[in-house]
Design a protein around this motif. Sequence first.
Motif, PDB file in Angstrom:
ATOM      1  N   VAL A  30      -1.613  -4.433   1.403  1.00 24.21           N
ATOM      2  CA  VAL A  30      -2.087  -3.824   0.157  1.00 24.21           C
ATOM      3  C   VAL A  30      -2.331  -4.906  -0.904  1.00 24.21           C
ATOM      4  O   VAL A  30      -3.358  -4.898  -1.590  1.00 24.21           O
ATOM      5  N   GLN A  31      -1.408  -5.845  -1.035  1.00 25.77           N
ATOM      6  CA  GLN A  31      -1.589  -6.938  -2.003  1.00 25.77           C
ATOM      7  C   GLN A  31      -2.803  -7.787  -1.655  1.00 25.77           C
ATOM      8  O   GLN A  31      -3.570  -8.170  -2.541  1.00 25.77           O
ATOM      9  N   LEU A  32      -2.985  -8.072  -0.373  1.00 22.33           N
ATOM     10  CA  LEU A  32      -4.137  -8.850   0.062  1.00 22.33           C
ATOM     11  C   LEU A  32      -5.431  -8.110  -0.262  1.00 22.33           C
ATOM     12  O   LEU A  32      -6.389  -8.695  -0.780  1.00 22.33           O
ATOM     13  N   ARG A  33      -5.467  -6.822  -0.003  1.00 23.16           N
ATOM     14  CA  ARG A  33      -6.656  -6.009  -0.298  1.00 23.16           C
ATOM     15  C   ARG A  33      -6.948  -6.023  -1.797  1.00 23.16           C
ATOM     16  O   ARG A  33      -8.105  -6.134  -2.216  1.00 23.16           O
ATOM     17  N   GLN A  34      -5.911  -5.928  -2.633  1.00 25.26           N
ATOM     18  CA  GLN A  34      -6.093  -5.959  -4.087  1.00 25.26           C
ATOM     19  C   GLN A  34      -6.659  -7.314  -4.541  1.00 25.26           C
ATOM     20  O   GLN A  34      -7.545  -7.368  -5.389  1.00 25.26           O
ATOM     21  N   MET A  35      -6.134  -8.397  -3.968  1.00 25.76           N
ATOM     22  CA  MET A  35      -6.628  -9.734  -4.308  1.00 25.76           C
ATOM     23  C   MET A  35      -8.099  -9.861  -3.934  1.00 25.76           C
ATOM     24  O   MET A  35      -8.909 -10.391  -4.707  1.00 25.76           O
ATOM     25  N   ARG A  36      -8.462  -9.369  -2.764  1.00 30.87           N
ATOM     26  CA  ARG A  36      -9.847  -9.436  -2.310  1.00 30.87           C
ATOM     27  C   ARG A  36     -10.757  -8.608  -3.217  1.00 30.87           C
ATOM     28  O   ARG A  36     -11.831  -9.076  -3.614  1.00 30.87           O
ATOM     29  N   ASP A  37     -10.346  -7.396  -3.529  1.00 33.62           N
ATOM     30  CA  ASP A  37     -11.156  -6.534  -4.394  1.00 33.62           C
ATOM     31  C   ASP A  37     -11.379  -7.181  -5.755  1.00 33.62           C
ATOM     32  O   ASP A  37     -12.485  -7.153  -6.292  1.00 33.62           O
ATOM     33  N   GLU A  38     -10.323  -7.770  -6.316  1.00 36.69           N
ATOM     34  CA  GLU A  38     -10.435  -8.457  -7.605  1.00 36.69           C
ATOM     35  C   GLU A  38     -11.428  -9.605  -7.533  1.00 36.69           C
ATOM     36  O   GLU A  38     -12.268  -9.785  -8.419  1.00 36.69           O
ATOM     37  N   PHE A  39     -11.332 -10.400  -6.466  1.00 34.62           N
ATOM     38  CA  PHE A  39     -12.247 -11.525  -6.315  1.00 34.62           C
ATOM     39  C   PHE A  39     -13.685 -11.040  -6.248  1.00 34.62           C
ATOM     40  O   PHE A  39     -14.544 -11.529  -6.978  1.00 34.62           O
TER      41      PHE A  39
END
Length: 117
Positions: A30-39
Motif C-alpha cells: 500500500v505504501q509503495l502504491r501511494q509513493m508511485r501514485d504521488e510520483f
Amino acid sequence: MGIFVLYFADSTKKVRKPKPWKHPQPITVVQLRQMRDEFWDTAPHYGGRKEIWDALRVASESEVALAQTIVESAGIIVSNADLTLCYDERGATFQSCAKYELPKYVLSEPTNLIQDS
C-alpha cells in the motif's frame, strides 16, 4: 507487474527487467502504491511532455514486449540501463531533449517489500 529497461546496442533494442534494489526501510504494498501514485501525479510538473510521462508510466507497468513497443513508438531515448534516466526524441541534441528521471520505486518492487495482510 513488470518494469523493463531498453538497451541500445548495435541498433537492436533489448528489453529486460531492472536489477533488484532495497528501500531504506521496509515498506508495504500500500505504501509503495501511494509513493508511485504521488510520483506519477506530480511528474509532469518537473518538465517534459505529458504524453511521454504517460508512455513511461504505461511502459513501467507493462510486460516486456509491450513495454518495448511503447518506448519505441513514443520516441523515448533510454540513457540509463535501469530506465531511471530517459529523454524524448523531439530535440536535435540531448541538450534540447526533455529529461525524464524515474525513481526505482516506480520501476520495480524493493526486495524488502512487506506484503499487506
